[in-house]
Design a protein around this motif. Structure first.
Motif, PDB file in Angstrom:
ATOM      1  N   PRO A  41       0.817  -1.208   0.000  1.00  0.00           N
ATOM      2  CA  PRO A  41       0.000   0.000   0.000  1.00  0.00           C
ATOM      3  C   PRO A  41       0.855   1.264   0.000  1.00  0.00           C
ATOM      4  CG  PRO A  41      -0.140  -1.128   2.100  1.00  0.00           C
ATOM      5  CD  PRO A  41       0.592  -2.024   1.178  1.00  0.00           C
ATOM      6  N   LEU A  42       0.212   2.390  -0.322  1.00  0.00           N
ATOM      7  CA  LEU A  42       0.934   3.658  -0.440  1.00  0.00           C
ATOM      8  C   LEU A  42       1.639   4.039   0.848  1.00  0.00           C
ATOM      9  CD1 LEU A  42       1.444   6.167  -2.233  1.00  0.00           C
ATOM     10  CD2 LEU A  42      -0.608   7.151  -1.263  1.00  0.00           C
ATOM     11  N   TRP A  43       1.031   3.674   1.987  1.00  0.00           N
ATOM     12  CA  TRP A  43       1.572   4.120   3.276  1.00  0.00           C
ATOM     13  C   TRP A  43       2.625   3.171   3.840  1.00  0.00           C
ATOM     14  CZ3 TRP A  43       0.378   8.949   4.019  1.00  0.00           C
ATOM     15  CH2 TRP A  43      -0.791   9.439   3.448  1.00  0.00           C
ATOM     16  N   GLN A  44       3.010   2.171   3.047  1.00  0.00           N
ATOM     17  CA  GLN A  44       3.942   1.158   3.545  1.00  0.00           C
ATOM     18  C   GLN A  44       5.238   1.765   4.106  1.00  0.00           C
ATOM     19  OE1 GLN A  44       3.062  -2.096   3.775  1.00  0.00           O
ATOM     20  NE2 GLN A  44       4.927  -2.336   4.972  1.00  0.00           N
ATOM     21  N   PRO A  45       5.864   2.771   3.450  1.00  0.00           N
ATOM     22  CA  PRO A  45       7.093   3.340   4.029  1.00  0.00           C
ATOM     23  C   PRO A  45       6.884   3.852   5.444  1.00  0.00           C
ATOM     24  CG  PRO A  45       6.829   4.099   1.804  1.00  0.00           C
ATOM     25  CD  PRO A  45       5.583   3.357   2.134  1.00  0.00           C
ATOM     26  N   PHE A  46       5.704   4.430   5.703  1.00  0.00           N
ATOM     27  CA  PHE A  46       5.433   4.936   7.050  1.00  0.00           C
ATOM     28  C   PHE A  46       5.249   3.791   8.035  1.00  0.00           C
ATOM     29  CE2 PHE A  46       4.097   8.240   4.126  1.00  0.00           C
ATOM     30  CZ  PHE A  46       4.820   9.305   4.618  1.00  0.00           C
ATOM     31  N   TYR A  47       4.560   2.740   7.583  1.00  0.00           N
ATOM     32  CA  TYR A  47       4.416   1.565   8.459  1.00  0.00           C
ATOM     33  C   TYR A  47       5.794   1.022   8.823  1.00  0.00           C
ATOM     34  CZ  TYR A  47      -0.373   1.554   6.623  1.00  0.00           C
ATOM     35  OH  TYR A  47      -1.631   1.900   6.246  1.00  0.00           O
ATOM     36  N   ASP A  48       6.653   0.937   7.789  1.00  0.00           N
ATOM     37  CA  ASP A  48       8.010   0.430   8.028  1.00  0.00           C
ATOM     38  C   ASP A  48       8.723   1.312   9.040  1.00  0.00           C
ATOM     39  OD1 ASP A  48       7.475  -1.413   6.160  1.00  0.00           O
ATOM     40  OD2 ASP A  48       8.733  -0.570   4.578  1.00  0.00           O
ATOM     41  N   PHE A  49       8.560   2.629   8.839  1.00  0.00           N
ATOM     42  CA  PHE A  49       9.218   3.594   9.716  1.00  0.00           C
ATOM     43  C   PHE A  49       8.771   3.404  11.159  1.00  0.00           C
ATOM     44  CE2 PHE A  49       9.426   7.797  11.708  1.00  0.00           C
ATOM     45  CZ  PHE A  49      10.760   8.100  11.491  1.00  0.00           C
ATOM     46  N   ILE A  50       7.442   3.295  11.330  1.00  0.00           N
ATOM     47  CA  ILE A  50       6.909   3.149  12.697  1.00  0.00           C
ATOM     48  C   ILE A  50       7.409   1.848  13.317  1.00  0.00           C
ATOM     49  CG2 ILE A  50       4.784   2.812  14.001  1.00  0.00           C
ATOM     50  CD1 ILE A  50       3.480   4.687  11.855  1.00  0.00           C
ATOM     51  N   LYS A  51       7.420   0.811  12.499  1.00  0.00           N
ATOM     52  CA  LYS A  51       7.856  -0.485  13.025  1.00  0.00           C
ATOM     53  C   LYS A  51       9.329  -0.432  13.447  1.00  0.00           C
ATOM     54  CE  LYS A  51       7.584  -5.351  12.229  1.00  0.00           C
ATOM     55  NZ  LYS A  51       7.326  -6.453  11.330  1.00  0.00           N
ATOM     56  N   LEU A  52      10.129   0.230  12.598  1.00  0.00           N
ATOM     57  CA  LEU A  52      11.557   0.348  12.942  1.00  0.00           C
ATOM     58  C   LEU A  52      11.739   1.110  14.248  1.00  0.00           C
ATOM     59  CD1 LEU A  52      13.367   1.087   9.574  1.00  0.00           C
ATOM     60  CD2 LEU A  52      13.667  -0.881  11.043  1.00  0.00           C
ATOM     61  N   ARG A 196      24.088  -4.818   2.827  1.00  0.00           N
ATOM     62  CA  ARG A 196      23.462  -3.507   2.783  1.00  0.00           C
ATOM     63  C   ARG A 196      24.538  -2.417   2.872  1.00  0.00           C
ATOM     64  NH1 ARG A 196      19.904  -0.629   1.206  1.00  0.00           N
ATOM     65  NH2 ARG A 196      17.989  -0.150   2.298  1.00  0.00           N
ATOM     66  N   GLY A 197      25.797  -2.829   2.714  1.00  0.00           N
ATOM     67  CA  GLY A 197      26.880  -1.858   2.671  1.00  0.00           C
ATOM     68  C   GLY A 197      26.923  -0.957   3.885  1.00  0.00           C
ATOM     69  N   VAL A 198      26.793   0.354   3.651  1.00  0.00           N
ATOM     70  CA  VAL A 198      26.920   1.313   4.746  1.00  0.00           C
ATOM     71  C   VAL A 198      25.867   1.116   5.832  1.00  0.00           C
ATOM     72  CG1 VAL A 198      28.169   3.249   3.801  1.00  0.00           C
ATOM     73  CG2 VAL A 198      25.816   2.898   3.123  1.00  0.00           C
ATOM     74  N   TYR A 199      24.728   0.545   5.492  1.00  0.00           N
ATOM     75  CA  TYR A 199      23.654   0.434   6.491  1.00  0.00           C
ATOM     76  C   TYR A 199      23.699  -0.866   7.275  1.00  0.00           C
ATOM     77  CZ  TYR A 199      22.011   3.798   3.103  1.00  0.00           C
ATOM     78  OH  TYR A 199      21.935   4.833   2.234  1.00  0.00           O
ATOM     79  N   THR A 200      24.656  -1.733   6.950  1.00  0.00           N
ATOM     80  CA  THR A 200      24.661  -3.069   7.555  1.00  0.00           C
ATOM     81  C   THR A 200      24.598  -3.030   9.073  1.00  0.00           C
ATOM     82  OG1 THR A 200      25.920  -3.869   5.709  1.00  0.00           O
ATOM     83  CG2 THR A 200      25.916  -5.242   7.643  1.00  0.00           C
ATOM     84  N   GLU A 201      25.322  -2.073   9.670  1.00  0.00           N
ATOM     85  CA  GLU A 201      25.423  -2.080  11.125  1.00  0.00           C
ATOM     86  C   GLU A 201      24.307  -1.297  11.822  1.00  0.00           C
ATOM     87  OE1 GLU A 201      27.584  -3.853  13.073  1.00  0.00           O
ATOM     88  OE2 GLU A 201      27.967  -4.807  11.152  1.00  0.00           O
ATOM     89  N   TYR A 202      23.397  -0.743  11.027  1.00  0.00           N
ATOM     90  CA  TYR A 202      22.304   0.012  11.648  1.00  0.00           C
ATOM     91  C   TYR A 202      21.090  -0.869  11.830  1.00  0.00           C
ATOM     92  CZ  TYR A 202      24.972   4.198  10.611  1.00  0.00           C
ATOM     93  OH  TYR A 202      25.939   5.149  10.562  1.00  0.00           O
ATOM     94  N   SER A 203      20.335  -0.589  12.887  1.00  0.00           N
ATOM     95  CA  SER A 203      19.105  -1.350  13.069  1.00  0.00           C
ATOM     96  C   SER A 203      18.127  -0.501  13.863  1.00  0.00           C
ATOM     97  CB  SER A 203      19.380  -2.653  13.808  1.00  0.00           C
ATOM     98  OG  SER A 203      19.798  -2.354  15.118  1.00  0.00           O
ATOM     99  N   GLY A 204      16.879  -0.921  13.852  1.00  0.00           N
ATOM    100  CA  GLY A 204      15.848  -0.309  14.685  1.00  0.00           C
ATOM    101  C   GLY A 204      15.716   1.188  14.497  1.00  0.00           C
ATOM    102  N   PRO A 205      15.602   1.931  15.583  1.00  0.00           N
ATOM    103  CA  PRO A 205      15.355   3.377  15.506  1.00  0.00           C
ATOM    104  C   PRO A 205      16.431   4.123  14.717  1.00  0.00           C
ATOM    105  CG  PRO A 205      15.114   2.592  17.745  1.00  0.00           C
ATOM    106  CD  PRO A 205      15.668   1.457  16.967  1.00  0.00           C
ATOM    107  N   THR A 206      17.689   3.664  14.796  1.00  0.00           N
ATOM    108  CA  THR A 206      18.753   4.357  14.070  1.00  0.00           C
ATOM    109  C   THR A 206      18.546   4.212  12.564  1.00  0.00           C
ATOM    110  OG1 THR A 206      20.061   3.323  15.801  1.00  0.00           O
ATOM    111  CG2 THR A 206      21.176   4.851  14.353  1.00  0.00           C
ATOM    112  N   LEU A 207      18.128   3.012  12.160  1.00  0.00           N
ATOM    113  CA  LEU A 207      17.851   2.787  10.741  1.00  0.00           C
ATOM    114  C   LEU A 207      16.658   3.641  10.315  1.00  0.00           C
ATOM    115  CD1 LEU A 207      18.875   1.125   8.378  1.00  0.00           C
ATOM    116  CD2 LEU A 207      17.194  -0.594   8.932  1.00  0.00           C
ATOM    117  N   ALA A 208      15.694   3.793  11.232  1.00  0.00           N
ATOM    118  CA  ALA A 208      14.539   4.640  10.940  1.00  0.00           C
ATOM    119  C   ALA A 208      15.001   6.076  10.705  1.00  0.00           C
ATOM    120  CB  ALA A 208      13.547   4.580  12.087  1.00  0.00           C
ATOM    121  N   LEU A 209      15.983   6.537  11.498  1.00  0.00           N
ATOM    122  CA  LEU A 209      16.554   7.873  11.321  1.00  0.00           C
ATOM    123  C   LEU A 209      17.097   8.042   9.912  1.00  0.00           C
ATOM    124  CD1 LEU A 209      18.845   8.932  14.289  1.00  0.00           C
ATOM    125  CD2 LEU A 209      16.818  10.036  13.411  1.00  0.00           C
TER     126      LEU A 209
END
Lengths: 290, 113, 358, 116
Positions: A41-52, A196-209
């Protein structure tokens, strides 16, 4: 700075992620349709963001987290400078700092994936920074000012005299959007040798940032593209959106290529086109007569 | 299918002869026969299967042919994993831990007494 | 930049197989590679010794999901060879038909994975979508999509006749239409060629000496194909193996692309010339003696050896899968390549680690 | 690149070919090997199925003399090859064309309706 400026800055701060997120959602729907899928759905990026955001904070150490914040703050600063019609050149340099902090964040951990990703991220910057800077120079040569405000006040659409510059900026947009054939430092779907290269070590809220920063970045780059036709502004926005669509289309008809190829294209095609454009405008005066 | 029964000492020589004859190494099979191991090296030569058979005592040591054919290293490691057969000088020696892990049973394909 | 040892796998998004390649890199150049396998060994050879030999068909089928039919076929041919069973001709033709469909769906899967490793997501989706048609045919004719269980000792379990054959022909035409839209992309696309041409060179002589099999060997210029031995009905249908001289990843891609066309042709041929008669014969007695058989799988030659001792249980069953023979090729192809090419080169041998670790 | 463009445009115009799974389900082809259900009331306890089963998913417990013989079927061990259904002389084992739904615990009967 007056009251209306502050209000505008606040509005821009709030609206940019919204627009960026919706654009990413549109991207996913369009990509899915091009591949014969239904898509999210269109709002999927936001759902992903909230979940992260809801995930627990896990980081190998504080370094990358600090750099992620630096990435966000610098990008937001660049966006604010744009909205407040400040200097285009300073804005681009701050954007470059933002990109560098992403790479530094990856360098501050010991993962080989992140290190290789950071190298490639720096190479990417090497490819697109000259394009963006030269584009600013081309705009300066045309309008006589680096200030976004003056560009906005310029009556003649820049696209008429600087069409080749726009093509070159498209390459930079492709790199910034991390789409093939330029998704070298971190592919969108993680299906590459560096995970995921540069993002490999990020997770959760930091990845959301970082995701949030991408939305700001996307809106900013599209904003710069819409500068090419400011009166009336909606034409510029349509041009920016069609560039966005074109990027998605190109993403779906090409495979990922290597960084050496990207550098060649960025420097020869991108820089070459802008220089050609400047030469035409400056020495033959074609653009001025139009 | 053509069988050649050989002694374990002439294995390297015979393999070399086959390879020089443009034969292609397929695989090696080990069979537990109580007192003995029967080791069969399968080759393909002109679309025909050539088996080099050798019988060795369970304690005896076999010299690896991976110095002649690198591709045989995996097959020999596999035999070592499953039967505990002693093979020396394998090009890449996993020491009986190629397919099996630390916790898995040792020499699982040996017949139970 | 110092040397970095880079673990590629065993859980890696590009390579959904449990193999670990320990790559030692200088900058982005690979200088050394050590393959580590053994993450998922299942002991099928041991289990086969404990089962009655008739039931091993279903066990052997589970060696690999993608080429399950070929594994069953190989085992059946092995036992038929041991026990001198004559398979009725109709069963032989049906076996060819299903084998070729398996080959098509395996190659389509591989092309999709290659596209995915190259970051070409739309082509990946397109390939798997076309593959779905083939899986539909398999499901319709054998009863299941992946583990078909249609091949048994002495023949096959399902027949294709009348109405069903018509539907199958329609679906094959549908596949051909979709495939014709994809195959020029794989063969000619600039970005795909830029990523595969000249990458992962396997010299002709070395390929033979290492005992490489299948499309990897054929891409290095050897016309080696076990189907030439004429098992099942291949002897009557007649075909020429696909050979490419390029020795690189692009040549291996081309071999597979051309093999899809060839397999489709063979599948049509087998179904058109289906002889009348029985589809299976009864199996009596127990296997005794020794037999070995080679079958051409999508990934290359599958070798099986068995020894029976006159009881319902086999004394030894040895399965040598094609990837087991192809892993040494990586030791030649990877050193000297760029890190960005590692997934492409590794995929170009079409590794199936589940097969390798029976 | 241009080769793929036509594919992309065609997909863009024609729309998705995938299904929204839980809402629209795919109909199974005739003769597909799906869920196996045991109808013990028809069983003649000959034991053909348990002897033929390659996965040892069917077992006979008890004896016919004592009258406590039962047929046990373990869907978790079953490999759905359909051999038992072929062998059963009294049609006590029935194979449906639909796949079995996801299960979380062992149950003996999953379907209430009578087979076709």
């Amino acid at each position: 700075m007056n009251g209306s400026d502050i209000l505008m800055a606040l509005a821009a701060l709030a609206l940019a992620p919204l627009i960026g997120g919706i654009l990413r959602g549109l991207d996913r729907i369009l990509t899915a349709r091009m591949q014969g899928r239904i898509g999210p759905p269109l709002w999927q990026p936001f759902y992903d963001f909230i979940k992260l955001c809801a995930k627990s904070k896990k980081a190998s150490h504080r370094g990358p987290v600090v750099w992620a914040w630096a990435y966000l703050v610098l990008t937001v600063t660049a966006w604010l400078l744009f909205v407040l019609r400040q200097d285009l050149l300073i804005l681009l340099f701050i954007l470059a700092f933002a990109g560098a902090s992403l790479a530094l964040g990856a360098f501050s951990v010991r993962s080989p994936y992140a290190h290789f990703g950071a190298y490639r991220e720096l190479l990417q910057m090497l490819a697109y920074e000259p394009i963006l800077l030269l584009a600013a120079v081309a705009i300066f040569l045309k309008t006589g000012s680096f200030m976004v405000g003056d560009v906005l006040g310029f009556e003649q659409p820049l696209l008429i005299s600087l069409p080749l510059t726009l093509v070159a900026v498209l390459i930079a947009l492709g790199i910034k959007m991390r789409k093939s054939p330029f998704d070298i430092a971190a592919s969108e779907h993680a299906h590459q040798e560096l995970v995921r290269g540069v993002y490999t070590e990020y997770s959760g809220p930091t990845l959301a940032l970082i995701e949030l920063t991408h939305w700001y970045e996307l809106v900013l780059v599209l904003g710069i593209i819409s500068l090419f036709w400011v009166i009336p502004l909606w034409v510029g926005i349509i041009i920016a959106l069609s560039c966005y669509f074109l990027e998605i289309l190109i993403d779906n008809i090409t495979a990922r290529l290597r960084w050496s190829w990207m550098l060649t294209v960025g420097w020869s095609l991108g820089v070459g086109l802008i220089l050609l454009n400047i030469v035409i405008v400056e020495f033959f005066g074609l653009g001025l007569r139009l | 299918m053509r069988d050649i029964n050989i002694d374990k000492t002439e294995l390297g020589f015979r393999v070399k002869e086959l390879i020089d004859d443009k034969a292609r190494f397929i695989t090696a099979t080990c069979i537990d026969e109580g007192e003995f191991f029967e080791v069969i090296y399968h080759f393909e030569k002109d679309s025909e299967l050539v088996n080099l058979r050798t019988r060795i005592n369970k304690e005896e040591e076999l010299t690896s042919i991976s110095s002649i054919i690198l591709g045989a290293a995996l097959s020999e490691n596999e035999m070592k994993d499953f039967f505990g057969i002693k093979i020396k000088d394998i090009a890449i020696d996993f020491k009986g831990r190629m397919l099996l892990s630390e916790e898995s049973p040792v020499t699982p394909l040996l017949k139970l007494k | 930049m110092p040397r970095i040892t880079f673990p590629f796998g065993p859980q890696h998004p590009v390579l959904p197989e449990a193999i670990q390649l320990q790559l030692t890199c200088e900058d982005e150049k690979v200088v050394e590679v050590t393959p580590v396998i053994g993450y998922m060994h299942r002991g099928i050879e041991k289990a086969a010794e404990g089962n009655p030999f008739v039931n091993n068909v279903f066990l052997c089928e589970r060696v690999c999901g993608i080429c399950s039919f070929m594994h069953a076929l190989t085992y059946c041919q092995l036992i038929e060879g041991l026990m001198n069973i004559n398979v009725p001709p109709r069963a032989k033709y049906l076996r060819v038909f299903w084998s070729e469909l398996s080959r098509i769906h395996s190659h389509m899967l591989w092309i999709g994975l290659l596209a995915d490793a190259l970051g070409f997501e739309s082509l990946f989706m397109q390939c798997w979508r076309a593959r779905e048609v083939i899986l539909d045919v398999l499901e319709m004719t054998t009863g299941q999509r992946v583990i078909q269980s249609s091949c048994v000792i002495g023949g096959v379990r399902r027949n294709i006749d009348g109405e069903l054959a018509k539907t199958v022909f329609n679906l094959l035409d549908e596949f051909k239409k979709q495939w014709d839209a994809i195959s020029p992309v794989v063969q000619k696309d600039y970005t795909i060629r830029a990523r595969t041409e000249g990458k992962g060179i396997l010299p002709k002589e070395q390929a033979w000496e290492l005992g490489i099999v299948g499309p990897t060997l054929r891409a290095s210029g050897w016309a080696h194909d076990c189907r030439l031995l004429g098992y099942a009905a291949y002897g009557e249908l007649g075909f020429q193996p696909v050979v490419e001289e390029g020795c690189d990843s692009y040549a291996r891609t081309l071999v597979r692309v051309r093999e899809v066309d060839q397999s489709l042709e063979l599948a049509y041929k087998a179904l058109n010339n289906l002889p009348e008669g029985e589809i299976a014969v009864k199996v009596k007695g127990f296997p005794e003696g020794e037999a070995a058989v080679c079958v051409e799988q999508p990934r290359g030659e599958l070798f099986e050896y068995a020894r029976g001792n006159g009881t319902p249980h086999l004394e030894r069953l040895k399965i040598r899968t094609p990837t087991f023979a192809n892993i040494p090729a990586l030791l030649v192809m990877l050193p000297g390549s760029e890190l960005a090419d590692v997934p492409v080169i590794t995929l170009s041998i079409d590794p199936c680690i589940a097969c390798t670790e029976r | 690149m241009p080769q793929m463009l036509s594919n992309i445009i065609r997909n863009l115009v024609r729309g998705p070919v995938t299904r929204r799974y839980p809402k629209t389900k795919r109909t199974a082809f005739p003769g597909v090997r799906g869920e196996i259900v045991v109808f013990e009331d028809r069983c003649c306890y000959c034991g053909m199925c348990s002897r033929g089963c390659p996965a040892n998913a069917i077992s006979m417990t008890g004896s016919r003399k004592n009258g406590d013989i039962t047929l046990g079927y373990n869907p978790f061990a079953c490999i759905y090859c359909g051999k038992c259904v072929e062998m059963c002389p009294c049609c006590a084992l029935v194979m449906y064309e639909d796949q079995a739904p996801p299960r979380y615990k062992m149950e003996r009967k999953y379907r209430e309706n009578t087979p076709v």
